[in-house]
Design a protein around this motif. Sequence first.
Motif, PDB file in Angstrom:
ATOM      1  N   UNK A  20       0.830  -1.204   0.000  1.00 25.97           N
ATOM      2  CA  UNK A  20       0.000   0.000   0.000  1.00 25.97           C
ATOM      3  C   UNK A  20       0.866   1.257   0.000  1.00 25.97           C
ATOM      4  N   UNK A  21       1.967   1.230   0.767  1.00 27.52           N
ATOM      5  CA  UNK A  21       2.837   2.409   0.831  1.00 27.52           C
ATOM      6  C   UNK A  21       3.420   2.735  -0.536  1.00 27.52           C
ATOM      7  N   UNK A  28       8.553   6.601  -3.071  1.00 30.96           N
ATOM      8  CA  UNK A  28       9.324   5.852  -2.075  1.00 30.96           C
ATOM      9  C   UNK A  28      10.328   4.907  -2.717  1.00 30.96           C
ATOM     10  N   UNK A  29      10.084   4.548  -3.973  1.00 32.30           N
ATOM     11  CA  UNK A  29      11.020   3.666  -4.671  1.00 32.30           C
ATOM     12  C   UNK A  29      12.393   4.299  -4.813  1.00 32.30           C
ATOM     13  N   UNK A  30      12.456   5.622  -4.688  1.00 35.15           N
ATOM     14  CA  UNK A  30      13.750   6.307  -4.787  1.00 35.15           C
ATOM     15  C   UNK A  30      14.673   5.933  -3.639  1.00 35.15           C
ATOM     16  N   UNK A  31      14.117   5.407  -2.558  1.00 34.57           N
ATOM     17  CA  UNK A  31      14.958   4.990  -1.437  1.00 34.57           C
ATOM     18  C   UNK A  31      15.904   3.864  -1.827  1.00 34.57           C
ATOM     19  N   UNK A  44       4.418  -0.942 -14.223  1.00 38.62           N
ATOM     20  CA  UNK A  44       5.177  -2.163 -13.944  1.00 38.62           C
ATOM     21  C   UNK A  44       5.611  -2.217 -12.484  1.00 38.62           C
ATOM     22  N   UNK A  45       6.040  -1.090 -11.953  1.00 37.07           N
ATOM     23  CA  UNK A  45       6.445  -1.038 -10.550  1.00 37.07           C
ATOM     24  C   UNK A  45       5.265  -1.354  -9.632  1.00 37.07           C
TER      25      UNK A  45
END
Length: 417
Positions: A20-21, A28-31, A44-45
């Motif tokens: 959900x996040x 947040x994928x940049x982390x 796709x992500x």
Amino acid sequence: MRIARIVLGLTALVFFVMAVALLARPQLAALVDLAPTTPTARVELAAMYSGLELGVAAFLALCAFFGGARLRPGLQLGGFALGGLGAVRLGVTLAVGPVAPLMYWFALAEILGSALCFWAATRVSEASQGGSADLEPSALGSLPWTEAEAPESLRRVYEHVTGAARDAIGWYLGERGLKKDMARYTRLGAIVLVAMAALLPLLAQIRLAYLRTGADRVDDWWTHPAWASVLLVVAAALVGLDRFFGYSTAWIRYMDAQSRLRQALDDFELEWQGLRAASAAGPLTPERTAALLAACRAFAAQVNTVVREETAVWTQEFQASLRQVDESVQARAAELRAPALTVAVPNGELAEAGWTLSVGGVARGGPRHSRSAAVAGLWPGAHTVRVAGSIGGRAVQAEAGVVLAPGEARTVELTLE
């Protein structure tokens, strides 16, 4: 059962929160250095991360809610999912080099979560036996044997011995499932890893042939033949775990013991009915009571013999496993005894600024002005020893290869020239 549900529920919650996040805040994928810059990348992500994790979370939550026979499959899925994530994350991290510290924390959490799920799965099997991991005897107590009370006492004796037999059968049935699963996991893992170990050198050869065609070179660390040795070591460790804990042999023992107990119970129940039918023709005399008690005593002794024989076999197997582990550890310790290497340089004192020493390309201390140097902290195996310096304003050096056996003391003589 309660512990298993809690672990399963927490695992489902972790997958749900992560899904959900990331779905609500794709940035947040940049982390972890993922940057979906196009709509296709975002779709796709979301599908592979959020969608897949939501599906896993839903399955785990349903298993935790309904409980029963669904607990173990749910915990096993959670264990394999987290274990796969942690193992691959850690393995690739070690292979490609320094990464963000967050990767190490993720890998640690996933591996610990996987171990917790598998541990909880083993508790499900024990909980199905009434919360006890061992067979415990039940007390029969003192029974009255007056003429009026003898039939009731016989009934209680009958229920006591048959109940003990059914408890033993149930215990072996429950524990057999755990041993069967663990035997399958370890053996299947070993088979897969051995197959991959055999396949990796072939992939490396294919990769080299591809490179010779003139195609652009890419990072092909994963096809390095050394991975075959790593996989074989892990496969051997899985087989060793199976032998030490006796999963495969215990599965077979439990099947045999459960089958013998069930056969004995069936025979005794038929014999008991025959004796009761014979005593129904007349009053329950002391002789008939003694015959019925003798049948119960013989059946109880038969049940105890089956359990005792199975336990004796387990004791022998476990002692043999301990001896094998001890011998293996001692042999391995002997193989890894650090060798001692002394490098002798007869003309080392002629070097104006001293001479330097390196082993395997790693410098060993600063310049030396003596004729020899001792090298510690080496592993057994092949090493390249190199010395270098300057004599009369001219750079000189010498190099030699040496193979050190475990615990060996070797002197290598090199002349600067």
